[in-house]
Structure formats: C-alpha cells, structure tokens
Design an enzyme around this catalytic site. Structure first.
Site, PDB file in Angstrom:
ATOM      1  N   CYS A 396       0.800  -1.251   0.039  1.00 14.18           N
ATOM      2  CA  CYS A 396      -0.003   0.079  -0.090  1.00 14.18           C
ATOM      3  C   CYS A 396       0.874   1.325   0.139  1.00 14.18           C
ATOM      4  O   CYS A 396       1.501   1.554  -1.005  1.00 14.18           O
ATOM      5  CB  CYS A 396      -1.005  -0.016   1.243  1.00 14.18           C
ATOM      6  SG  CYS A 396      -2.389   1.131   1.236  1.00 14.18           S
ATOM      7  N   HIS A 523      -3.498  -5.599  -0.063  1.00 18.41           N
ATOM      8  CA  HIS A 523      -2.830  -6.093   1.121  1.00 18.41           C
ATOM      9  C   HIS A 523      -2.932  -7.566   1.089  1.00 18.41           C
ATOM     10  O   HIS A 523      -3.671  -8.397   1.457  1.00 18.41           O
ATOM     11  CB  HIS A 523      -3.612  -5.625   2.516  1.00 18.41           C
ATOM     12  CG  HIS A 523      -3.474  -4.114   2.708  1.00 18.41           C
ATOM     13  ND1 HIS A 523      -2.522  -3.717   3.678  1.00 18.41           N
ATOM     14  CD2 HIS A 523      -4.014  -3.154   2.060  1.00 18.41           C
ATOM     15  CE1 HIS A 523      -2.728  -2.402   3.787  1.00 18.41           C
ATOM     16  NE2 HIS A 523      -3.651  -1.917   2.762  1.00 18.41           N
ATOM     17  N   GLU A 525      -1.493  -9.562   2.883  1.00 23.84           N
ATOM     18  CA  GLU A 525      -1.211 -10.363   4.302  1.00 23.84           C
ATOM     19  C   GLU A 525      -2.575 -10.978   4.640  1.00 23.84           C
ATOM     20  O   GLU A 525      -2.769 -11.895   5.527  1.00 23.84           O
ATOM     21  CB  GLU A 525      -0.623  -9.391   5.361  1.00 23.84           C
ATOM     22  CG  GLU A 525      -1.460  -8.150   5.801  1.00 23.84           C
ATOM     23  CD  GLU A 525      -1.306  -7.036   4.850  1.00 23.84           C
ATOM     24  OE1 GLU A 525      -1.650  -5.852   5.209  1.00 23.84           O
ATOM     25  OE2 GLU A 525      -0.796  -7.220   3.746  1.00 23.84           O
TER      26      GLU A 525
END
Length: 599
Positions: A396, A523, A525
């Site tokens: 990001c 993102h 993750e």
C-alpha cells in the site's frame, strides 16, 4: 444450529480471540462446519476509523468490511471467509434499531434497550450464523460467538442480557458458554489464586449466564485442589475446567483445548454424532514450531512499531512464509521517523540504531499507513533497498513511497510526492482516488477484494502466483499511483506488472533487474494462511534467504509454491533485534510480554 459463547473475565487481553479460534479448529477437526461472530461493545460502527495504537490493526474482509483483528484470527485458524456482519458492534445495533424506528417498524411503541436492542442482537446472531463461510452450500453446524471486553463492563450489559435471553431462546442442548478467566500466581507466595475467577463467574451468573466450561489462564497447569475450589465456588464440574497455561507458540492452544471437546459435545448434545478430533497436523505444527533455529532478519519500517498488533496480519504472513522455508523469523522494528535527518540532529543514538538495524537486515518490508509522519523515513528505506539490492516488499503506502523515491532519484523530480502529503506538488506521483471522500472517513476507501491482471508473464510476482492471468486480493486505500506518470516511470526502468481491469490503477510494481523489489497496492497479508502463505511474503523470505530462484523455478501453480520446501508450519514467536529474548509471543494477547513486561 448450535452456539458456543466465549466470554472473558478479570482483565482484558487474556486471549479470548485465540481461544474462540482454537475452539473452531477443534470443532472442525471433529467434522463439523463452523462459523464465528465477534461482538465488540464499542459505539463505533466498525473498526475502520480507530487508531492502530488504540485498537491494533484493522482487518479487511473480502466484502470490504473493516473489522476487529480477531476476525483475522478466525479466518487464519479455520481457513474461512467471513463477512462484515460477522462483526457486531453497539454502533451497528443501535443504528439498525434507530433506522427501524424512523421507518415506523415498531408501530408507535416506546423503543427501549429491552426488548428492542436485545431482540436486534439476537436476530442479528441468528441471521448471520446461517451464512456459510467455508465455501460450501447450506447452513453450518456450530456458531462460535466471542463477546469482547470483560464481564462487568457497562457497555457489555445489553449484550449480556441479550445472550442470556438467547440461551433460553435456542433451548437446552444448543448453547454452551465457555468463560476465559485469570488464575494468577502471586510471586510472594507462589500460590494460584482463584478469587479473581470466582468474582468474575459470580458477576456473570448475576447477569443471567452460567458458564459450562472454565478456560483458566495461568502460567502453569492448575493444581487439582485449585480445580476443586473453582468447581465448588463456580458450580462447574472439575472435568470442565481447562488450563490455558503458557506455551511456546499458539499452535499448542487447540491441543490444550482438546480435552474440552467432550464437555462441549455433552453440553450441545453432540455425543455420538461426531468423531474424535483429528489434530495430527496441529500436533506436528506445534512441535516443528518449537524447533526452528536458523534466522532470517526482516526490517519492519513503519509508523506504529510501538504496538506489534498494529501489524498483526503482516507478522502472521511473514511467519507463515518463514516457517514454510524452515527459518526462524527475526523482526527488527524500525520507527520510520528514526531514519530521517531530523532524528539525526534531535536523537543521534536512535538514528544510528535505526540505520544499523536496516543495514543488517536480510529483507526490508514497508507496510501501509496513513498520515505524513515517518513518510520520509519510509522513502529512505526504499531507496536503501533499491540501491543496495536488498529484498524489498512495499504494501500500500510502501508501494507508493517506492514509486516516489524512484521518481526523485532516477527521474530527478526532486519535488515528486503524493498529494496526500503535498497537495501542491508539481510532480504528483500518487493522487487521491476520484471516487473517494475527503470529508467522511468511515468506509469511504477502496475496500475489499478487487481483481488484479498481470501485464507481464515473465515477472517475479506472476511467477510467485503460479503464472495466473489474474488474482483477487483485498484493498484498503484512498490514494493511488498517478496514471499520467506511468509512461515516464516505465521508460526509466520501473515495471508496473499488475493493473486493474481498466488498466488505470497500478496494482503491482517491480524492478526487473533487482533480486526482489516489489510493491503492491493491495494487502496480501489478509489472505495468508498457515500452510498457504501469501506468495509475495513467501517470495520476500525466499529472496532474503537466497532461495528465490529455487522457489520460482519449481512453483508450478499457486498452492504448490511451498510444498517443495516444506509444509506450512506457523512459528508464532518473534525475537527482538537479534537477541534470544522473546520480544512478544504473537498470540493476539494470550501470552503477550516484552522482556517480562505485559504489553
């Protein structure tokens, strides 16, 4: 439908989220389909506007819901996909009731906490519990509900009342209450004290709920006489009192709760309809986690480094990847502002320490964030990684600062910046999204799962994702790379290898001639799982260990990337700055300490 409620007493941070997640794992291991609901009693509609220092990270779901980080625990542990409605807040409940009142749904009645608020809570739970979250059709078997906060909190009282009514509403055999409480050991006398749990259970019973099972947090297993005392005063059978004692990593927690499955099944009338829990994988995972010793050092250059929960999903993704490669993850926490020139003048020791850590890292990760503080430090970290050929992953804002740094250093655009930090810059590399809002903060970003199309097949990111044509990843941002700058940046050597369906939004950027330099607007993750690590995190760890070429050459298709180097065994211990002392056991509050101090 069966319901398991997890409550907490005495103090917050005991690990209700990990306990609820572990119960879900246990039930799934018995062949049941499970969903989860997290109740947060705060007045916020969702977690989106809360500071990471206040509440930890904001977890983002596929549908764009900005929710409590415990929903991330649920998704990772049980490999499920939840919805925004799986996170109930006081704000959501009151907003729904007020909207109904304004429409006249209550037919002129006086709207009150009981029955209108309590009924809304119960209706919400029943409705959401029916939504499948495991990719299969039809309703699930069990819904695990976690009530945030501790018993006795003023803001929790409407939920306690509603859940008491709900236990009566669904009837005996369909509701099981597990209370997580603290049994401290006083250093002065070395004795396990039961009074805090007694008082907590008494408060719970006074509000209409009686626990079926006690999950007691303590440094060591409970003595038999302590269990006897708790049983006598809390009216819970001794065999239903489980100790959640300190363990090296959280993969042991489902194993500690394994003894509880018979008690849960007895309360829920599931005896004879389920099988014994198959936890061979979890047993293996816990044992392997404890034995990792070869380190890989990752510098985390961020704004919220004082609270690791602010980057919880990133830490989990790094752990999933590092353990797949049989490495022990070492996180070097670097406050981004400590890398800046101003810190060199104001606090030279912090400046030297930060740069020493950065230069000693095997890989560098710059996570997302909002606001101007520390941005220059993040730019310097990206510059160091680019120039010194250190593996780099920017997420990001971490991608945006990499683009800004490249424009400044390679294109010589000295004032290149994001309009977030300099609205009047003559060379805006990052701009505000056209559909965003600058006046309303909640839920106005580009949120949730969006599709990214690979523009180049022969690039590291495409290979790491198994040579797919496109991928779906979750987003949370307001600013994006300026499409008017793309041609100049690519002509100078930067490659935008992933874009959205319009080709106007830049999703992935790479430096082709760098060992590993990747930035992503999304993102990754949030979708990492034990045994299924995010490809980009796996690539970062592999590059930091010198194994990237081996990983990519044998990647085949997504899901097989880690098979050639080991199954996903998630190591849940992070060591601080190369020492042998645990900086924090990453159990989302269950066993949280830093050099002996509760954090």
């Amino acid at each position: 439908m069966k319901y398991v409620l997890v409550t907490g007493g005495v103090v917050s941070g005991l690990g209700k989220g990990v306990t609820a997640s572990s119960i879900g794992v246990l039930l799934k291991a018995c062949g049941l389909r499970v969903t989860c609901i997290k109740i947060d009693p705060y007045l916020n509609t969702d977690a989106g506007t809360m500071s990471p220092f206040e509440h930890g990270e904001v977890f983002v779901l596929d549908d764009g819901g900005e929710v409590d980080l415990d929903l991330g625990n649920y998704e990772r542990f049980m490999d499920i996909k939840l919805t925004r409605d799986n996170n109930i807040t006081t704000g959501k409940i009151y907003q729904s009731v007020i909207d109904k009142e304004r429409k006249g749904d209550y037919l002129g009645k006086t709207v009150q906490v009981v029955p209108h608020i309590t009924d809304e809570i119960q209706d919400w739970i029943e409705r959401v519990a029916m939504i499948p979250v495991d990719g299969k059709e039809g309703p699930v078997d069990v819904c695990v509900i976690e009530l945030g906060g501790t018993i006795g909190d003023i803001e929790s009282m409407p939920f306690i009342e509603a859940l008491g009514q709900f236990s009566y509403r669904v009837g005996p055999g369909n509701f099981c209450l597990i209370h997580v409480s603290l049994v401290p050991v006083l250093n002065v006398v070395g004795e396990q004290k039961t009074k805090p749990t007694q008082h907590s259970v008494r408060g719970l019973r006074g509000q209409g709920l009686t626990p079926n099972i006690l999950a007691c947090r303590s440094t060591v297993a409970l003595d038999d006489n302590v269990k006897g005392k708790l049983s006598q005063f809390c009216h819970v059978p001794e065999q239903n009192i489980i100790t959640l004692y300190d363990v090296p990593n959280i993969w042991h927690i489902p194993l500690l709760l394994r003894k509880a499955h018979e008690a849960i099944f007895k309360v829920l009338n599931l005896q004879g309809t389920t099988k014994e829990p198959l936890l061979k994988e979890w047993t293996s995972r816990a044992e392997i986690c404890d034995g990792l010793h070869e380190p890989v050092r990752i510098a985390m250059v961020g704004k919220y480094t004082g609270l690791s929960d602010a980057y919880l999903s990133i830490l989990k993704a790094l752990l999933h990847a590092s353990v797949d490669l049989r490495k022990k993850l070492v996180i070097d926490w670097i406050p981004a502002c400590d890398l800046e020139d101003a810190t060199e003048k104001e606090n030279p020791d912090a400046y030297k320490a930060a740069w020493k850590l950065l230069k000693g890292a095997d890989g560098i990760l710059v996570p997302g964030g909002f606001g101007n503080r520390g941005v220059q430090g993040k730019i310097l970290a990206a510059k160091y990684a680019r120039e010194h050929r250190i593996p780099y992953l920017g997420i990001c804002l971490g991608m945006q600062v990499a683009v800004i740094e490249f424009a400044r250093s390679v294109l010589n655009l000295r004032d290149a910046n994001s309009t977030e930090f300099d609205p009047n810059t003559k060379n805006p590399c990052v701009i505000f999204m056209p559909e965003g809002s600058k006046t309303h903060m909640g839920g106005t970003m580009r949120l949730g799962s969006r599709r990214t199309y690979f523009q180049i097949k022969d690039c590291k990111s495409a290979k790491l994702y198994g040579n797919r044509t496109f991928i779906d990843e979750r987003h949370r941002h307001r600013y994006e790379v300026n499409p008017d700058m793309i041609a100049r940046l690519e002509n100078a050597g930067l490659s935008f290898t992933g874009k959205d369906e319009t080709s106007q939004r830049m999703e992935i950027v790479e430096l082709p001639n760098h060992p590993y330099f990747i930035g992503v607007q999304f993102h990754p993750e949030y979708k990492s799982r034990p045994g299924k690590p995010s490809p980009l995190f796996l690539g970062l760890i592999a590059a930091a260990c010198g194994q990237l070429d081996t990983l990519i050459q044998g990647s085949g298709s997504q899901g097989n990337l880690s098979a050639k180097l080991g199954n996903g065994i998630a190591m849940e211990k992070v060591y601080q700055k190369g020492t042998t002392k645990p900086a924090k056991v990453l159990s989302d509050g269950l066993y949280s300490y830093c050099n002996g101090v509760q954090v």
